[in-house]
Structures are given as C-alpha cells and as structure tokens.
Design a protein around this motif. Structure first.
Motif, PDB file in Angstrom:
ATOM      1  N   GLY A 173       0.785  -1.222   0.000  1.00  0.00           N
ATOM      2  CA  GLY A 173       0.000   0.000   0.000  1.00  0.00           C
ATOM      3  C   GLY A 173       0.822   1.279   0.000  1.00  0.00           C
ATOM      4  O   GLY A 173       0.292   2.355  -0.301  1.00  0.00           O
ATOM      5  N   GLN A 174       2.101   1.143   0.312  1.00  0.00           N
ATOM      6  CA  GLN A 174       2.979   2.312   0.303  1.00  0.00           C
ATOM      7  C   GLN A 174       3.457   2.614  -1.115  1.00  0.00           C
ATOM      8  O   GLN A 174       3.437   1.755  -1.998  1.00  0.00           O
ATOM      9  CB  GLN A 174       4.189   2.074   1.212  1.00  0.00           C
ATOM     10  N   ASN A 175       3.905   3.854  -1.309  1.00  0.00           N
ATOM     11  CA  ASN A 175       4.498   4.248  -2.592  1.00  0.00           C
ATOM     12  C   ASN A 175       6.011   4.164  -2.494  1.00  0.00           C
ATOM     13  O   ASN A 175       6.585   4.423  -1.434  1.00  0.00           O
ATOM     14  CB  ASN A 175       4.103   5.684  -2.946  1.00  0.00           C
ATOM     15  N   VAL A 176       6.645   3.790  -3.601  1.00  0.00           N
ATOM     16  CA  VAL A 176       8.107   3.756  -3.639  1.00  0.00           C
ATOM     17  C   VAL A 176       8.581   4.416  -4.930  1.00  0.00           C
ATOM     18  O   VAL A 176       7.875   4.423  -5.939  1.00  0.00           O
ATOM     19  CB  VAL A 176       8.664   2.313  -3.577  1.00  0.00           C
ATOM     20  N   THR A 177       9.782   4.968  -4.871  1.00  0.00           N
ATOM     21  CA  THR A 177      10.386   5.596  -6.055  1.00  0.00           C
ATOM     22  C   THR A 177      11.828   5.147  -6.171  1.00  0.00           C
ATOM     23  O   THR A 177      12.566   5.156  -5.185  1.00  0.00           O
ATOM     24  CB  THR A 177      10.333   7.128  -5.948  1.00  0.00           C
ATOM     25  N   PHE A 178      12.199   4.745  -7.369  1.00  0.00           N
ATOM     26  CA  PHE A 178      13.565   4.320  -7.646  1.00  0.00           C
ATOM     27  C   PHE A 178      14.190   5.311  -8.625  1.00  0.00           C
ATOM     28  O   PHE A 178      13.512   5.876  -9.475  1.00  0.00           O
ATOM     29  CB  PHE A 178      13.604   2.927  -8.277  1.00  0.00           C
ATOM     30  N   ARG A 179      15.530   5.417  -8.524  1.00  0.00           N
ATOM     31  CA  ARG A 179      16.236   6.330  -9.413  1.00  0.00           C
ATOM     32  C   ARG A 179      17.255   5.576 -10.239  1.00  0.00           C
ATOM     33  O   ARG A 179      17.876   4.626  -9.760  1.00  0.00           O
ATOM     34  CB  ARG A 179      16.929   7.413  -8.604  1.00  0.00           C
ATOM     35  N   CYS A 180      17.442   6.002 -11.455  1.00  0.00           N
ATOM     36  CA  CYS A 180      18.464   5.440 -12.338  1.00  0.00           C
ATOM     37  C   CYS A 180      19.259   6.582 -12.955  1.00  0.00           C
ATOM     38  O   CYS A 180      18.691   7.512 -13.523  1.00  0.00           O
ATOM     39  CB  CYS A 180      17.828   4.602 -13.448  1.00  0.00           C
ATOM     40  N   ASP A 181      20.574   6.479 -12.868  1.00  0.00           N
ATOM     41  CA  ASP A 181      21.465   7.416 -13.548  1.00  0.00           C
ATOM     42  C   ASP A 181      22.186   6.680 -14.663  1.00  0.00           C
ATOM     43  O   ASP A 181      22.997   5.794 -14.389  1.00  0.00           O
ATOM     44  CB  ASP A 181      22.468   8.026 -12.569  1.00  0.00           C
ATOM     45  N   PRO A 182      21.901   7.001 -15.916  1.00  0.00           N
ATOM     46  CA  PRO A 182      22.503   6.265 -17.036  1.00  0.00           C
ATOM     47  C   PRO A 182      23.935   6.726 -17.294  1.00  0.00           C
ATOM     48  O   PRO A 182      24.428   7.674 -16.667  1.00  0.00           O
ATOM     49  CB  PRO A 182      21.600   6.656 -18.203  1.00  0.00           C
ATOM     50  N   ILE A 183      24.586   6.050 -18.224  1.00  0.00           N
ATOM     51  CA  ILE A 183      25.876   6.514 -18.717  1.00  0.00           C
ATOM     52  C   ILE A 183      25.635   7.857 -19.399  1.00  0.00           C
ATOM     53  O   ILE A 183      24.678   7.996 -20.175  1.00  0.00           O
ATOM     54  CB  ILE A 183      26.496   5.477 -19.664  1.00  0.00           C
ATOM     55  N   SER A 184      26.474   8.824 -19.122  1.00  0.00           N
ATOM     56  CA  SER A 184      26.151  10.218 -19.422  1.00  0.00           C
ATOM     57  C   SER A 184      25.872  10.485 -20.903  1.00  0.00           C
ATOM     58  O   SER A 184      25.004  11.287 -21.232  1.00  0.00           O
ATOM     59  CB  SER A 184      27.267  11.132 -18.928  1.00  0.00           C
ATOM     60  N   GLU A 185      26.560   9.826 -21.807  1.00  0.00           N
ATOM     61  CA  GLU A 185      26.353  10.157 -23.226  1.00  0.00           C
ATOM     62  C   GLU A 185      25.239   9.340 -23.870  1.00  0.00           C
ATOM     63  O   GLU A 185      24.944   9.504 -25.047  1.00  0.00           O
ATOM     64  CB  GLU A 185      27.653   9.958 -24.021  1.00  0.00           C
ATOM     65  N   HIS A 186      24.598   8.458 -23.098  1.00  0.00           N
ATOM     66  CA  HIS A 186      23.535   7.621 -23.648  1.00  0.00           C
ATOM     67  C   HIS A 186      22.213   8.368 -23.683  1.00  0.00           C
ATOM     68  O   HIS A 186      21.785   8.935 -22.672  1.00  0.00           O
ATOM     69  CB  HIS A 186      23.375   6.347 -22.816  1.00  0.00           C
ATOM     70  N   ASN A 187      21.520   8.339 -24.825  1.00  0.00           N
ATOM     71  CA  ASN A 187      20.251   9.042 -24.910  1.00  0.00           C
ATOM     72  C   ASN A 187      19.051   8.127 -24.665  1.00  0.00           C
ATOM     73  O   ASN A 187      17.933   8.603 -24.493  1.00  0.00           O
ATOM     74  CB  ASN A 187      20.104   9.764 -26.258  1.00  0.00           C
TER      75      ASN A 187
END
Lengths: 112, 114
Positions: free
Chosen positions: B16-30
């Motif tokens: 019932g709770q909300n969760v958020t995940f983060r992703c940081d890609p390789i900088s030059e990847h679009n």
C-alpha cells in the motif's frame, strides 16, 4: 508463450569441464542475438553479440553460435572456472533495436 | 563515468505504500530502459525513453507505475499502492539509439513488499 526458450534450466559441472547452453527463439524479424552473464543480485553483462548473418562469435572461453534458419543459438564455455557460476541469459533484439526479449536463463554452477 | 547506477539497491516496503527508484545512465547515452525481473526469470521490458520522451510502455506497466526522465538524464520509476506481486528486481539500462548499440545494465533495485 515466451519467445525465447533456454535449456537446461540449471546445470552443475566440475571446474575445468566444458558445457553448452541452448537457446531457441521465435522473435522475427530480429536484428541481433546476445548472450548475457548475470551474477546473483547484479545486472546482466553482455558476453557476445551476433547479427543474423554471423554464425560464430567468441569472447575468451565463451563461444556463441547462431543458426538463423532453425532459430537456435548456443553458448559453449570451455575450461570452466568457479567464477563462471552465474545465470546465462539469451536475448533477442527486435529488428528496430528497441526492445530486448529475454529468455529465463540457465543457472550454471561450477563446483571444485 | 563508472556505468549505470541505481538507487536504492534494496527497498523493503509495506503493501500500500508508494516507492520511487532512481536510475542514472551513462552520461552520453540518450536511451534509458526499465525492466522488471522476478526470481528465476529473465528481465521483462517495462518502458524506455529516448532523451526525455517516453516512447514505449509495456502492458506490464499498470496505472500504478509511472516513469519519468524530465531532463533526459536520470530517470525515476514510481510504484503507487504497492502490492506483494510487485516484489522483484527493477533493472535500468542505457544505450545510444540504434539497433547495434549495446544496452548497459545497472545493478538493479531489489524491491520487497511485505
């Protein structure tokens, strides 16, 4: 039905022995086929990439084969090492290159 | 640049709770991709972005799931009103655009819903 089927589901071999993992796919058309190694709790890492016109691709002790007519691929590991213990996943990329279709993987355990 | 990073690596939450995940890609990847992987299965495609545009979403991505990539760099995946069936490894990958470019995967975020 999964479009990429792998066999066996799991495999145990002794260190130093060879093994071959199988992949059958129905994804069509496709641009390339890849084998990934995934250690427990980690993201997959690419081992080989083959286009539909390639039959064999090697990367050290890993050799992948592809038969685009029968839609089959195999990954052969020679002189296995304990560090080869992982899940090996066959992945087919659609012709647009946008989407990866993954098999369920073969779990390999190398024993000393 | 050391590759694709994801945060957190592990998340335990109550149903019932909300969760958020983060992703940081390789900088030059679009391109940036989200996948879900359950035990004993290969990853399943959820969605992908090219720059800030979300170009495709899988049917697996129910209304409770939302992904953003506001500035075309990092991305977030939010799951609202989590269910036990959401327990899985959430993988992020990035690549350049084009069929021959390899996708590089992050280490994943392991979500456990109790």
């Amino acid at each position: 039905k999964n479009q990429v089927e792998q066999s066996p589901q799991s495999l145990i071999i002794l260190e130093g022995k060879n093994c071959t993992l199988q992949c059958n796919y129905t994804v069509s058309p496709f641009s390339n086929l890849r084998w990934y190694k995934q250690d427990t709790g980690r993201g997959p890492v690419s081992l080989t990439i083959m286009t539909f016109s390639e039959n064999t691709k090697s990367n050290g002790r890993y050799t992948a084969t592809l038969d685009a007519d029968t839609k089959q691929s195999s990954l052969h590991i020679t002189a296995s090492q304990l560090s080869d213990s992982a899940s090996y996943i066959c992945v087919v990329i659609d012709s647009y290159g946008n989407k990866l279709v993954f098999g369920a993987g073969t779990i390999l355990r190398v024993k000393s | 640049d050391t590759g694709v990073s994801q945060d957190p690596r592990h998340k335990i939450t109550k149903r019932g709770q909300n969760v958020t995940f983060r992703c940081d890609p390789i900088s030059e990847h679009n391109r940036l991709y989200w996948y879900r992987q359950t035990l004993g299965q290969g990853p399943e495609f959820l969605t992908y972005f090219q720059n800030e545009a979300q170009l495709e979403k899988s049917r697996l991505l129910s209304d409770r799931f939302s992904a953003e990539r506001p500035k075309g760099s990092f991305s977030t995946l939010e799951i609202q009103r989590t269910e036990q069936g959401d327990s899985a490894m959430y993988l992020c990958a990035s690549s350049m655009s084009g069929r021959s470019y390899e996708q590089y995967f992050g280490p994943g975020t392991r979500l456990t819903v109790t």
